[in-house]
Scaffold this motif. Sequence first.
Motif, PDB file in Angstrom:
ATOM      1  N   ILE A  81     -18.478   1.307 -20.274  1.00  0.00           N
ATOM      2  CA  ILE A  81     -17.220   0.547 -20.212  1.00  0.00           C
ATOM      3  C   ILE A  81     -16.155   1.375 -20.918  1.00  0.00           C
ATOM      4  O   ILE A  81     -16.334   1.772 -22.079  1.00  0.00           O
ATOM      5  N   LEU A  82     -15.053   1.656 -20.214  1.00  0.00           N
ATOM      6  CA  LEU A  82     -14.007   2.502 -20.793  1.00  0.00           C
ATOM      7  C   LEU A  82     -12.752   1.696 -21.113  1.00  0.00           C
ATOM      8  O   LEU A  82     -12.292   0.904 -20.296  1.00  0.00           O
ATOM      9  N   PHE A  83     -12.217   1.937 -22.303  1.00  0.00           N
ATOM     10  CA  PHE A  83     -10.899   1.404 -22.674  1.00  0.00           C
ATOM     11  C   PHE A  83     -10.017   2.627 -22.883  1.00  0.00           C
ATOM     12  O   PHE A  83      -9.988   3.199 -23.972  1.00  0.00           O
ATOM     13  N   GLU A  84      -9.374   3.074 -21.780  1.00  0.00           N
ATOM     14  CA  GLU A  84      -8.649   4.344 -21.853  1.00  0.00           C
ATOM     15  C   GLU A  84      -7.212   4.076 -22.296  1.00  0.00           C
ATOM     16  O   GLU A  84      -6.357   3.690 -21.499  1.00  0.00           O
ATOM     17  N   THR A  97     -11.830  -3.666 -33.424  1.00  0.00           N
ATOM     18  CA  THR A  97     -12.620  -4.874 -33.665  1.00  0.00           C
ATOM     19  C   THR A  97     -12.360  -5.981 -32.639  1.00  0.00           C
ATOM     20  O   THR A  97     -13.332  -6.520 -32.088  1.00  0.00           O
ATOM     21  N   PRO A  98     -11.090  -6.328 -32.314  1.00  0.00           N
ATOM     22  CA  PRO A  98     -10.901  -7.432 -31.359  1.00  0.00           C
ATOM     23  C   PRO A  98     -11.546  -7.170 -29.999  1.00  0.00           C
ATOM     24  O   PRO A  98     -12.150  -8.068 -29.414  1.00  0.00           O
ATOM     25  N   LEU A  99     -11.472  -5.913 -29.524  1.00  0.00           N
ATOM     26  CA  LEU A  99     -12.045  -5.681 -28.195  1.00  0.00           C
ATOM     27  C   LEU A  99     -13.573  -5.704 -28.226  1.00  0.00           C
ATOM     28  O   LEU A  99     -14.224  -6.155 -27.279  1.00  0.00           O
ATOM     29  N   GLU A 193     -11.760  -0.795 -18.164  1.00  0.00           N
ATOM     30  CA  GLU A 193     -11.190  -2.079 -18.591  1.00  0.00           C
ATOM     31  C   GLU A 193      -9.727  -1.860 -18.944  1.00  0.00           C
ATOM     32  O   GLU A 193      -9.400  -0.917 -19.671  1.00  0.00           O
ATOM     33  N   THR A 194      -8.873  -2.692 -18.456  1.00  0.00           N
ATOM     34  CA  THR A 194      -7.459  -2.531 -18.800  1.00  0.00           C
ATOM     35  C   THR A 194      -7.005  -3.621 -19.765  1.00  0.00           C
ATOM     36  O   THR A 194      -5.968  -3.519 -20.399  1.00  0.00           O
TER      37      THR A 194
END
Length: 340
Positions: A81-84, A97-99, A193-194
């Motif tokens: 899972i990517l948070f780019e 932390t929140p994500l 993930e956006t």
Amino acid sequence: PLASFLPKLGNRQLFQRNYASTLAFIESSKDGSISKSSLSLLAAAEKLSNPITAVITGSQAEKTAKALKFFYSCKNLEKLILFEDSKLDACLPEKLTPLLVNLLKGKEYSHFVVSNSSVGKSILPRVGALLDVQPVCEVTVIKDPNTFVRPIYAGNVISTIECPTEKKLLSIRASAFAPIAEGSMESVSIKKETDIPPCDLDVNCVKTILTRNERPELTSAQNVVTGGRALKDKETFDKLLSPLADVLHAAIGATRASVDNGLCDNSLQVGQTGKVVAPDLYIAVGVSGAVQHLAGMKDSKIIVAINNDPDAPIFNVADYGLQGDLYKIVPELTEKLREE
Ligand code: FAD
């Protein structure tokens, strides 16, 4: 098929409750290369025998994901899972932390694992507090998905912990697990993930100062040469240890006394409040062997101690002891190794 059928029956909770799976937080450097400790983290996650999902953050997330997918092999890794987002580059725990809590608050993941790095150590307690779960820190052995071994009292006691909580939050001591092997994982899926949850605190990274070091990284080096207070000043520390470290292609480490006395940078500190290392060869030069120092290096495979005090406690853990003046022994040893 079962996964799509059950929610329609309104049985989703039941399906998810029985599902054991691991979420692993992967760390990477600014250029997108995966940190060695994350490769060890995945090796530890394999031992949980659950399907693994890895979460990768920052502007280079896709590059890191592709490097992981095409150059390494991790048995149970199924999804990345990517948070780019460049706002996540500094790995500020307030933003991460929140994500992570968002991903973990449902029933999907039974285990959450981070490296015992400074990033991992700042994320885990925050996630633990928000999920109301006590983390298990510095795990060195995974006996089964509920039973973990970790050192306590500066490594003087090894405790085995049975963890009855539904969710387990673990930090992994990287030096206790060999990194995952090279290979490739064609079947691993990549999901971008956006939706990044907002951070309640107005925290931003103003400046990053990188310490440049041409030597191998201390926590993953095969050989380490460590200097103690006996080296007196910065010039002597560098003049005596650098040539020895050069011939051995070793990283340089230090005791807290060396750091406190300004002999070197504190990123070199080995011990309870420094880094934990377990190289093939550890040479302790003018190091007394205080328990707090031993906590960071006593798992090294071969320990060589150079000390002029025959009663120095370092000799109790050393495989080879050279009793004498380091100012004489170190240049001689360096010369002999150079001739080899
Ligand atoms: P010393 O204890 O002063 O030892 C120097 C040694 O050099 C002596 O054994 C001496 O015989 C020898 N020597 C002197 N001259 C020569 C010579 N010419 N030739 C050969 N040998 C010589 N320490 C750490 O290292 N890492 C930590 O993470 C750490 N965390 C700590 C956390 C806490 C809460 C506390 C209270 C302490 C911590 N310490 C830590 C400090 C630790 O207790 C010791 O004070 C420290 O490790 C001592 O460093 P040293 O061996 O360099 O110095």
